[in-house]
Design a protein around this motif. Structure first.
Motif, mmCIF file in Angstrom:
data_model
loop_
_atom_site.group_PDB
_atom_site.id
_atom_site.type_symbol
_atom_site.label_atom_id
_atom_site.label_comp_id
_atom_site.label_asym_id
_atom_site.label_seq_id
_atom_site.Cartn_x
_atom_site.Cartn_y
_atom_site.Cartn_z
ATOM 1 N N LEU A 94 0.871 -1.224 -0.048
ATOM 2 C CA LEU A 94 -0.053 -0.017 -0.131
ATOM 3 C C LEU A 94 0.944 1.329 -0.011
ATOM 4 O O LEU A 94 0.538 2.321 -0.716
ATOM 5 C CB LEU A 94 -0.925 0.066 1.225
ATOM 6 C CG LEU A 94 -1.956 1.166 1.490
ATOM 7 C CD1 LEU A 94 -2.869 1.058 0.392
ATOM 8 C CD2 LEU A 94 -2.365 1.446 2.596
ATOM 9 N N TYR A 95 1.895 1.165 0.905
ATOM 10 C CA TYR A 95 2.752 2.405 0.820
ATOM 11 C C TYR A 95 3.370 3.005 -0.360
ATOM 12 O O TYR A 95 3.507 3.927 -0.805
ATOM 13 C CB TYR A 95 3.820 2.268 2.074
ATOM 14 C CG TYR A 95 3.110 2.141 3.608
ATOM 15 C CD1 TYR A 95 1.789 2.625 3.856
ATOM 16 C CD2 TYR A 95 3.858 1.495 4.554
ATOM 17 C CE1 TYR A 95 1.295 2.632 4.975
ATOM 18 C CE2 TYR A 95 3.312 1.818 5.575
ATOM 19 C CZ TYR A 95 2.322 1.913 6.097
ATOM 20 O OH TYR A 95 1.787 1.937 7.191
ATOM 21 N N THR A 96 4.036 1.593 -0.986
ATOM 22 C CA THR A 96 4.934 1.842 -2.071
ATOM 23 C C THR A 96 3.900 2.009 -3.350
ATOM 24 O O THR A 96 4.509 2.293 -4.635
ATOM 25 C CB THR A 96 5.843 0.847 -2.350
ATOM 26 O OG1 THR A 96 5.403 -0.344 -2.404
ATOM 27 C CG2 THR A 96 6.895 0.953 -1.116
ATOM 28 N N ARG A 97 2.855 1.417 -3.390
ATOM 29 C CA ARG A 97 1.883 1.123 -4.242
ATOM 30 C C ARG A 97 2.741 0.221 -5.373
ATOM 31 O O ARG A 97 2.346 0.323 -6.662
ATOM 32 C CB ARG A 97 1.354 2.673 -4.917
ATOM 33 C CG ARG A 97 0.715 3.498 -4.224
ATOM 34 C CD ARG A 97 -0.590 3.228 -4.080
ATOM 35 N NE ARG A 97 -1.693 4.052 -3.736
ATOM 36 C CZ ARG A 97 -1.867 4.440 -2.403
ATOM 37 N NH1 ARG A 97 -1.290 4.153 -1.410
ATOM 38 N NH2 ARG A 97 -2.873 5.575 -2.086
ATOM 39 N N TYR A 98 3.258 -0.701 -5.097
ATOM 40 C CA TYR A 98 3.985 -1.197 -6.074
ATOM 41 C C TYR A 98 4.490 -2.674 -5.286
ATOM 42 O O TYR A 98 5.627 -2.968 -4.794
ATOM 43 C CB TYR A 98 5.684 -0.369 -6.414
ATOM 44 C CG TYR A 98 6.413 -1.019 -7.277
ATOM 45 C CD1 TYR A 98 5.736 -1.035 -8.833
ATOM 46 C CD2 TYR A 98 7.740 -1.376 -7.121
ATOM 47 C CE1 TYR A 98 6.609 -1.753 -9.623
ATOM 48 C CE2 TYR A 98 8.459 -1.964 -8.281
ATOM 49 C CZ TYR A 98 7.941 -2.135 -9.344
ATOM 50 O OH TYR A 98 8.649 -2.532 -10.567
#
Lengths: 191, 345
Positions: free
Chosen positions: B236-240
């Motif tokens: 979620l934080y990195t969207r990756y």
């Protein structure tokens, strides 16, 4: 006589419950609004950092890139424009910053053609700083938009929307990137 | 998406209370066996637990960091790592960036520590720093910051202290029973007690054997759940999600073992430092879910939200509900059935 006391007691309890619910929702709204403000301040810090980095970058690469005047000028102009509107609203600002991002990514793409430049320690340090600042802008925007979503949901959904309406909480604007180029390449990575 | 964290937290709290109940029961039985009254045992159990908790709460992070020989870094030591830390601090919405530490070790691993989000620290090995690219490093730091943000660090250290207390008490209890106290106390009690005395004694012995095993199972269940949650938060934080997936792949392919890790500190790391090569880290005995499974879940994600992670999780597990692997659940269930019988004694 006793039944009157009971009724009064029940009414008092109901009023207390309503009051506490009101305070709870109101405090929740304040907390979310502060979170949004804080998130906006974070974006602001990173955007300012980018304004500071760009003149350095242009100075460093100018000597190497004689044939890229147009690209360099586009970056400088976009930076100055973005700085000018930095006190404007969210929407206008997002647009100017989007332009700056795409001008910058064009420049960093062109850099790939200059092996001398990529061996310059000064430039490499600057490039890491810029990459990181781009990422931080992205992440703070992401966090800002998440906070705005939570805040807006609270101001628009029942029953908190009643209290939000009474006490003047208004939905906020998302930081949306308007430039098409930016939307295609949201992540800048040089590793 | 916040609902999932909350329900996960609630489940963790229930499990911690379960462990606390184990400790209390253990104290009760110890008291019955050695002092002829449950109170003495309870007092000893709680005293040991409180002392260990206080030490763990105030000194735990510095003990862990110095045991793993980590050194604190500043921006000048490693600008890129520092930048990544700042990026993930922003993405996770933490108030303050955790201190960053480097462990000089060629193995690939990382851990987070600190009793609250304002006094947290994230340590990574120098091997990790050299072998991962920027995106992968970012995902690993995101995973560790997720442990900080989700307050896993305090939860897990409190759990391991509870576990440690149960294990120590059961160990000393059973030794005393076999070598020391048994002779004298049995003679005294056997004259008056009769059949109930024997029942209590047998129950106590069985419980002393089972308590550490049970506490360990609960501990592992909590630990694994928090790993999945931290993976989901990192995505979620990195969207990756792919960043963490390929980082885990690299970490899993490395054969170097971390020198400074030990059994007590193992669950703090991003992957279990003691996994054996070639063995698919066994479901039941591991503090971490199997790496291959974590990678498959991350790769099956269609987006980067908690919802997407949950969906991918169910896709990989095909129908199984909870966060505990099916094979583990099948083996945990019968053990748990023993306990209601024990309690009724």
């Amino acid at each position: 006589m006793t039944s009157l006391y009971v009724i009064l007691g029940v009414i008092a309890v109901i009023i207390l419950i309503l009051l506490f619910t009101f305070f709870g929702i109101y405090n929740g709204l304040v907390r979310l609004r502060n979170e949004v403000k804080n998130a906006w301040a974070q974006i602001d810090v990173q955007l300012k950092r980018r304004y500071d980095l760009i003149p350095n970058l242009v100075e460093t690469v100018k000597g190497y890139m004689k044939h890229e005047r147009g690209t360099l000028e586009a970056v400088t102009n976009a930076r100055n424009l973005a700085q000018q509107v930095s006190s404007a609203g969210v929407g206008e600002r997002a647009k100017a910053e989007g332009e700056l991002s795409s001008a910058l990514s064009r420049l960093l793409m062109v850099v790939e053609n200059y092996p001398d430049l990529k061996a310059n320690q000064n430039f490499l340090a600057l490039q890491e700083e810029l990459t990181s600042t781009e990422n931080k802008i992205g992440f703070s925007r992401q966090y800002y938009n998440d906070s705005v979503l939570r805040y807006n949901n609270k101001t628009e959904m029942f029953p908190s929307n009643m209290i939000a309406g009474m006490t003047g909480f208004k939905a906020n604007e998302f930081f949306e990137v308007s430039s098409a180029a930016e939307r295609e390449a949201p992540k800048v990575s040089f590793s | 998406m916040w609902e999932q964290i909350r329900s996960n937290n609630r489940r963790s709290v229930v499990l911690v209370i379960g462990m606390g109940a184990l400790l209390v029961l253990l104290g009760y039985f110890l008291g019955l066996l050695f002092f002829q009254s449950p109170v003495g045992g309870l007092v000893i159990a709680l005293a040991v637990w409180i002392i260990m908790s206080l030490v763990g709460y105030f000194q735990g992070d510095s003990i862990l960091l110095s045991m793993s020989r980590a050194r604190k870094i500043s921006r000048d030591d490693h600008p890129r790592l520092f930048n990544i830390g700042e990026e993930m601090k922003i993405a996770s919405g933490l108030d303050k960036m955790p201190d960053l530490y480097i462990i000089d070790d060629p193995s690939l691993n990382a851990f987070a520590t600190g009793r609250d989000p304002r006094r947290a620290a994230v340590a990574i090995t120098s091997g990790l720093l050299e072998q991962l690219n920027r995106d992968e490093l970012q995902s690993v730091i995101a995973h560790e910051m997720a442990h900080v943000k989700n307050r896993d660090v305090l939860l897990m250290s409190m759990c391991s202290i509870l576990l440690g207390t149960v294990v120590i008490l059961a160990w000393y209890g059973s030794r005393f029973l076999i070598f020391g106290g048994m002779g004298s106390s049995r003679k005294k009690s056997s004259s008056g007690g009769g059949i109930t005395q024997i029942v209590v004694l047998v129950a106590a012995i069985v419980f002393m054997i089972l308590a550490p095993i049970l506490a360990r199972l609960i501990y592992l269940a909590i630990s694994r759940k928090r790993e999945y949650l931290a993976d989901a938060s990192a995505a979620l934080y990195t969207r990756y999600p792919e960043g963490l997936a390929s980082a885990l792949e690299k970490i899993g392919a490395s054969t170097v073992q971390l020198q400074s890790a030990n059994q007590a500190t193992a669950p703090m790391y991003i992957i279990n430092p003691f996994r054996k090569k070639g063995m698919k880290a066994s479901d039941l005995s591991s503090t971490h879910p199997p790496l291959s499974e974590r990678i498959r879940i991350l790769r099956a994600m269609s987006g980067a939200s908690y919802g997407d992670y949950d969906q991918a999780y169910h896709q990989v597990h095909k129908g199984s509900q909870g966060i505990i692997p099916t094979s583990a659940r099948a083996r945990v269930a019968p053990v748990e059935k023993v306990i209601p019988g024990e309690r009724s004694d």
